[in-house]
Design a protein around this motif. Sequence first.
Motif, PDB file in Angstrom:
ATOM      1  N   SER A 104      16.769  38.122  38.842  1.00  0.00           N
ATOM      2  CA  SER A 104      18.101  37.428  38.829  1.00  0.00           C
ATOM      3  C   SER A 104      19.620  38.321  38.862  1.00  0.00           C
ATOM      4  O   SER A 104      20.633  37.766  38.879  1.00  0.00           O
ATOM      5  CB  SER A 104      18.237  36.613  37.630  1.00  0.00           C
ATOM      6  OG  SER A 104      18.179  37.443  36.460  1.00  0.00           O
ATOM      7  N   MET A 105      19.541  39.385  39.022  1.00  0.00           N
ATOM      8  CA  MET A 105      20.646  40.107  38.793  1.00  0.00           C
ATOM      9  C   MET A 105      21.189  40.466  40.408  1.00  0.00           C
ATOM     10  O   MET A 105      20.391  40.458  41.331  1.00  0.00           O
ATOM     11  CB  MET A 105      20.255  41.658  38.458  1.00  0.00           C
ATOM     12  CG  MET A 105      21.446  42.501  37.786  1.00  0.00           C
ATOM     13  SD  MET A 105      20.997  44.226  37.202  1.00  0.00           S
ATOM     14  CE  MET A 105      19.694  43.856  36.016  1.00  0.00           C
ATOM     15  N   THR A 106      22.387  39.908  40.516  1.00  0.00           N
ATOM     16  CA  THR A 106      23.306  39.901  41.803  1.00  0.00           C
ATOM     17  C   THR A 106      24.693  40.784  41.488  1.00  0.00           C
ATOM     18  O   THR A 106      25.084  41.306  40.511  1.00  0.00           O
ATOM     19  CB  THR A 106      23.847  38.492  41.782  1.00  0.00           C
ATOM     20  OG1 THR A 106      24.623  38.135  40.859  1.00  0.00           O
ATOM     21  CG2 THR A 106      22.506  37.670  42.113  1.00  0.00           C
ATOM     22  N   THR A 107      25.097  40.959  42.689  1.00  0.00           N
ATOM     23  CA  THR A 107      26.043  41.972  42.917  1.00  0.00           C
ATOM     24  C   THR A 107      27.372  41.038  42.969  1.00  0.00           C
ATOM     25  O   THR A 107      27.398  39.828  42.782  1.00  0.00           O
ATOM     26  CB  THR A 107      26.464  42.622  44.304  1.00  0.00           C
ATOM     27  OG1 THR A 107      25.948  41.726  45.356  1.00  0.00           O
ATOM     28  CG2 THR A 107      25.137  43.492  44.655  1.00  0.00           C
ATOM     29  N   HIS A 108      28.736  41.638  43.050  1.00  0.00           N
ATOM     30  CA  HIS A 108      29.814  40.823  43.079  1.00  0.00           C
ATOM     31  C   HIS A 108      29.489  39.650  44.208  1.00  0.00           C
ATOM     32  O   HIS A 108      30.304  38.662  44.236  1.00  0.00           O
ATOM     33  CB  HIS A 108      31.061  41.439  43.128  1.00  0.00           C
ATOM     34  CG  HIS A 108      31.340  42.177  41.538  1.00  0.00           C
ATOM     35  ND1 HIS A 108      31.691  41.590  40.498  1.00  0.00           N
ATOM     36  CD2 HIS A 108      31.114  43.402  41.418  1.00  0.00           C
ATOM     37  CE1 HIS A 108      31.829  42.711  39.599  1.00  0.00           C
ATOM     38  NE2 HIS A 108      31.580  43.801  40.081  1.00  0.00           N
ATOM     39  N   GLY A 109      29.214  40.049  45.472  1.00  0.00           N
ATOM     40  CA  GLY A 109      28.945  39.336  46.478  1.00  0.00           C
ATOM     41  C   GLY A 109      27.976  38.299  46.569  1.00  0.00           C
ATOM     42  O   GLY A 109      27.686  37.640  47.405  1.00  0.00           O
ATOM     43  N   ASN A 110      27.418  38.119  45.175  1.00  0.00           N
ATOM     44  CA  ASN A 110      26.237  37.013  45.036  1.00  0.00           C
ATOM     45  C   ASN A 110      24.915  37.328  46.039  1.00  0.00           C
ATOM     46  O   ASN A 110      24.329  36.685  46.161  1.00  0.00           O
ATOM     47  CB  ASN A 110      26.768  35.582  45.319  1.00  0.00           C
ATOM     48  CG  ASN A 110      26.073  34.785  44.424  1.00  0.00           C
ATOM     49  OD1 ASN A 110      25.293  35.096  43.291  1.00  0.00           O
ATOM     50  ND2 ASN A 110      25.874  33.463  44.759  1.00  0.00           N
TER      51      ASN A 110
END
Length: 115
Positions: A104-110
């Motif tokens: 579930s971990m995502t970057t700022h860009g989703n």
Amino acid sequence: MAVRKFLLLLLLGVFVFLCLSQVSSNGYEEEGMKEMEYDEKMMRGANRRLMQYIDCGGQCRRRCGAHSRPNRCIRACGTCCRRCRCVPPGTSGNREMCGTCYTSMTTHGNRTKCP
């Protein structure tokens, strides 16, 4: 120029003095502080024992060995490994084996963060 430096040092000295006087006036005795430090060390030790040890560096180098941008992959993998205490087997895929923390971990860009 010299006057500015002097004023800056004076201001810094006053700030340090106020901080130190605030610490000494908190009402803690020397023994009380030692007991608090001991308790904190014990809690940190207990937390370390509860958390599974994992060699994030080695596991991430293995995971990112075939990646086209290995440095970037290792950096992202290291973050995920430290937070989730898991690195999936193989060089790609198998992300679900580490559970929801890793998937579930995502970057700022989703976009998915963990490789």
